[in-house]
Enzyme design. Structure first.
Site, PDB file in Angstrom:
ATOM      1  N   PHE A  37       0.949  -1.344   0.127  1.00  0.00           N
ATOM      2  CA  PHE A  37       0.119  -0.053   0.065  1.00  0.00           C
ATOM      3  C   PHE A  37       0.803   1.267  -0.047  1.00  0.00           C
ATOM      4  CE2 PHE A  37      -2.539  -3.337   1.975  1.00  0.00           C
ATOM      5  CZ  PHE A  37      -3.571  -3.183   1.517  1.00  0.00           C
ATOM      6  N   ASP A  38       0.538   2.260  -0.735  1.00  0.00           N
ATOM      7  CA  ASP A  38       0.860   3.653  -0.679  1.00  0.00           C
ATOM      8  C   ASP A  38       0.185   4.093   0.834  1.00  0.00           C
ATOM      9  OD1 ASP A  38       2.056   6.333  -1.229  1.00  0.00           O
ATOM     10  OD2 ASP A  38      -0.316   6.718  -1.770  1.00  0.00           O
ATOM     11  N   LEU A  39       0.858   5.048   1.316  1.00  0.00           N
ATOM     12  CA  LEU A  39       0.178   5.728   2.450  1.00  0.00           C
ATOM     13  C   LEU A  39      -0.684   6.945   2.387  1.00  0.00           C
ATOM     14  CD1 LEU A  39       0.249   5.367   5.434  1.00  0.00           C
ATOM     15  CD2 LEU A  39       2.321   6.828   5.560  1.00  0.00           C
TER      16      LEU A  39
END
Length: 214
Positions: free
Chosen positions: A10-12
């Site tokens: 995941f990107d944050l």
């Protein structure tokens, strides 16, 4: 036959936690300091996604580091006031862990800021690996951060989905050979993300639970 999905990266910012208002405010604070009254809220949307060094170097190479420090000072000061959770994210990540999926983060943020964001989003105890800007030479969309995450987590690209809200996330996943998923709540919108051809588009993070079991 396609490999079963075992791993989710995941990107944050803008994906797991809603940092949009914080980022926009920090950019406007910085840009209005160096370029008074030249930038609007909409103007800074294009700066969201790339690393700060890439963004500010494109504006003023000589003052880029100075501008980054100005941005980070504002960002850190207002972090907890402006960062919010996205509906469904906490519950989904918790359930993925309960189902024994491997989960990781691949972000263009520095580790100190990442840890603070994870704490604010109640997500700090879930992730098997967190790859930040501190860990790589080449940020997304280069495949290096994803390849490092997969090496550390012990998974192959073929069994992985990269989830993000920006073109850099989708392109990094494609460059690394993973499946990709865009999030419909991206600040830049669904249409912006769809032009990069993600394999999936999530209306809510819970959609991932159906995708990985299909």
């Amino acid at each position: 036959m396609e490999k079963k999905i075992t791993t989710l990266l995941f990107d944050l910012d803008g994906t797991l936690i809603n940092t949009n208002e914080l980022i926009i405010a920090s950019f406007l604070h910085t840009l209005n300091h160096y370029y008074p009254n030249q930038y609007t809220r909409e103007d800074v949307y294009e700066f969201i996604g790339p690393s700060l060094l890439e963004t500010f170097s494109g504006l003023d190479l000589e003052r880029a580091e100075e501008m980054i420090e100005h941005y980070r000072e504002h960002n850190h000061l207002h972090h907890d006031l402006l960062v919010e959770e996205y509906e469904g994210v906490y519950e989904t990540i918790r359930e993925l862990k309960e189902r024994n999926y491997k989960v990781g983060i691949v972000t263009t943020k520095m580790r100190k800021a990442v840890q603070r964001g994870l704490l604010k989003g109640r997500l700090d105890s879930f992730f098997d690996v967190v790859v930040t800007l501190d860990d790589v030479k080449n940020p997304k969309p280069d495949p290096e951060p994803i390849e490092l995450a997969l090496k550390l987590i012990g998974s192959s690209a073929e069994e992985t989905i990269m989830v993000g809200d920006n073109s850099h996330d989708i392109l990094a996943g494609k460059n690394a050979g993973t499946k990709t998923a865009g999030v419909a709540w991206a600040l830049k919108g669904r249409d912006y993300l769809e032009q990069y051809g993600p394999d999936y588009m999530l209306e809510n993070m819970r959609d991932l639970l159906k995708i990985v079991e299909s």
